[in-house]
Design an enzyme around this catalytic site. Structure first.
Site, PDB file in Angstrom:
ATOM      1  CD  GLU A 208     -13.052  -5.158  -2.117  1.00 38.01           C
ATOM      2  OE1 GLU A 208     -11.874  -5.563  -2.294  1.00 38.01           O
ATOM      3  OE2 GLU A 208     -13.964  -5.894  -1.701  1.00 38.01           O
ATOM      4  CG  ASN A 209      -7.418  -2.364  -6.014  1.00 36.14           C
ATOM      5  OD1 ASN A 209      -6.473  -3.130  -5.805  1.00 36.14           O
ATOM      6  ND2 ASN A 209      -7.687  -1.356  -5.193  1.00 36.14           N
TER       7      ASN A 209
ATOM      8  CG  ASN B 166       2.084   1.393  -5.116  1.00 39.78           C
ATOM      9  OD1 ASN B 166       2.927   1.213  -4.265  1.00 39.78           O
ATOM     10  ND2 ASN B 166       1.648   0.426  -5.910  1.00 39.78           N
ATOM     11  N   GLY B 167       0.091   5.371  -4.455  1.00 42.51           N
ATOM     12  CA  GLY B 167      -0.508   6.651  -4.871  1.00 42.51           C
ATOM     13  C   GLY B 167       0.076   7.816  -4.088  1.00 42.51           C
ATOM     14  NE  ARG B 168      -1.412   6.594   1.152  1.00 44.07           N
ATOM     15  CZ  ARG B 168      -1.422   5.659   2.082  1.00 44.07           C
ATOM     16  NH1 ARG B 168      -1.093   5.963   3.326  1.00 44.07           N
ATOM     17  NH2 ARG B 168      -1.751   4.421   1.791  1.00 44.07           N
TER      18      ARG B 168
ATOM     19  CG  ASP C 114      -2.087   0.920   1.114  1.00 47.10           C
ATOM     20  OD1 ASP C 114      -2.287   1.490   0.020  1.00 47.10           O
ATOM     21  OD2 ASP C 114      -2.812   1.096   2.106  1.00 47.10           O
TER      22      ASP C 114
ATOM     23  NE  ARG D 287      -3.194  -1.554   4.301  1.00 51.30           N
ATOM     24  CZ  ARG D 287      -4.430  -1.627   3.870  1.00 51.30           C
ATOM     25  NH1 ARG D 287      -5.260  -2.496   4.392  1.00 51.30           N
ATOM     26  NH2 ARG D 287      -4.873  -0.816   2.924  1.00 51.30           N
TER      27      ARG D 287
ATOM     28  CD  GLU E 289       2.117 -13.063  15.884  1.00 55.06           C
ATOM     29  OE1 GLU E 289       2.114 -11.869  16.220  1.00 55.06           O
ATOM     30  OE2 GLU E 289       1.691 -13.976  16.610  1.00 55.06           O
TER      31      GLU E 289
END
Ligand code: FPP
Length: 246
Positions: free
Chosen positions: A68-69, A23-25, A21, A189, A208
């Protein structure tokens, strides 16, 4: 950079799954379009898969495109699909060099034709590799997977292949996309988000979780090794007491 000396090669998760997570930012921070972030994310995929294989990880699952993408702007969806096609086609040689087998989970039939064919080709061309298995989660969501499993299971019950009274966790597991893959011991994540986002809900029962603020395009194999070291310092109790597992 070599694996750090305090890394315990006797206690490496067999399966690590990653929600890539940020990539856009990352692209925004660099004044670029979102797709530039996804392209840069491929470099992280390369580094992390190499680092996972070096560490002795057997399965690495990457959440590359969720169900959802599909709701993202059409141009971004198309760019991501194109990136998948070129990356899969371009990386097969490297996968073979590193003895990595490619696999995929998700609603693969919903992918564009060229994406499906490149994927099938790469899966076939790497099928005899015996090192790590890299699993791409594509058009994947856990609720879709579970509903799909229930549908197939009901068909088998109806046709008499399966006796409903015999259904247990192991049998149910066999109807999931991950039937030949052990549950992930560690789920990572990136980008500072602390959500599971419909990823491996059944399989994550005892995983975990490791969260890092690093954005995916900045994540490298050294960061993966840090996550594994963090995992090695945890006590996994599986519902038992601390004393019972000593
Ligand atoms: C999440 O970042 C990332 C994705 C939805 C796509 C991940 C795809 C790649 C890294 C490239 C292709 C990968 C392979 C395995 C070939 P985001 O766009 O949600 O970032 P944001 O939260 O900052 O907007």
């Amino acid at each position: 950079m070599p694996i750090p000396s305090h890394f315990n090669s006797e206690n490496v998760p067999e399966h690590i799954a990653i929600i890539m997570d940020g990539n856009g930012r990352w692209a925004k921070q660099n004044g670029k379009a979102r797709v530039f972030g996804h392209k840069s994310g491929v470099k992280s995929v390369r580094s992390v898969s190499e680092g996972a294989a070096e560490a002795g990880v057997k399965f690495l699952t990457l959440y590359a495109f969720s169900t959802e993408n599909w709701n993202r702007p059409k141009a971004e969806v198309m760019a991501l699909m194109q990136l998948l096609v070129t990356t899969i086609a371009g990386e097969t040689k490297t996968l073979n060099k590193n003895n990595i087998r490619l696999a995929a989970i998700g609603d693969l039939a919903s992918l564009p034709g060229n994406c499906q064919s490149e994927l099938e080709k790469a899966i076939k061309n790497t099928s005899t590799n015996t090192g790590m298995t890299m699993v791409l989660a594509l058009s994947y969501s856990s609720r879709w997977e579970i509903v799909n499993a229930v549908k197939s299971l009901l068909i088998d019950v109806k046709s008499g292949i399966l006796d409903a009274t015999n259904i247990d966790e192991a049998i149910f597991n066999n109807y999931l996309c991950t039937k030949n893959i052990p549950d992930p011991e560690l789920i990572i994540r990136t980008s500072g988000e602390h959500r599971v986002s419909n990823f491996l809900l059944w399989q994550a029962a005892y995983s975990e979780f490791y969260f890092t603020d690093i954005l995916w395009p900045d994540f490298r194999k050294e960061n993966l090794w840090d996550a594994i070291i963090d995992f090695q310092n945890r006590e996994r109790r599986f519902g038992k007491t601390s004393e019972q597992i000593k």
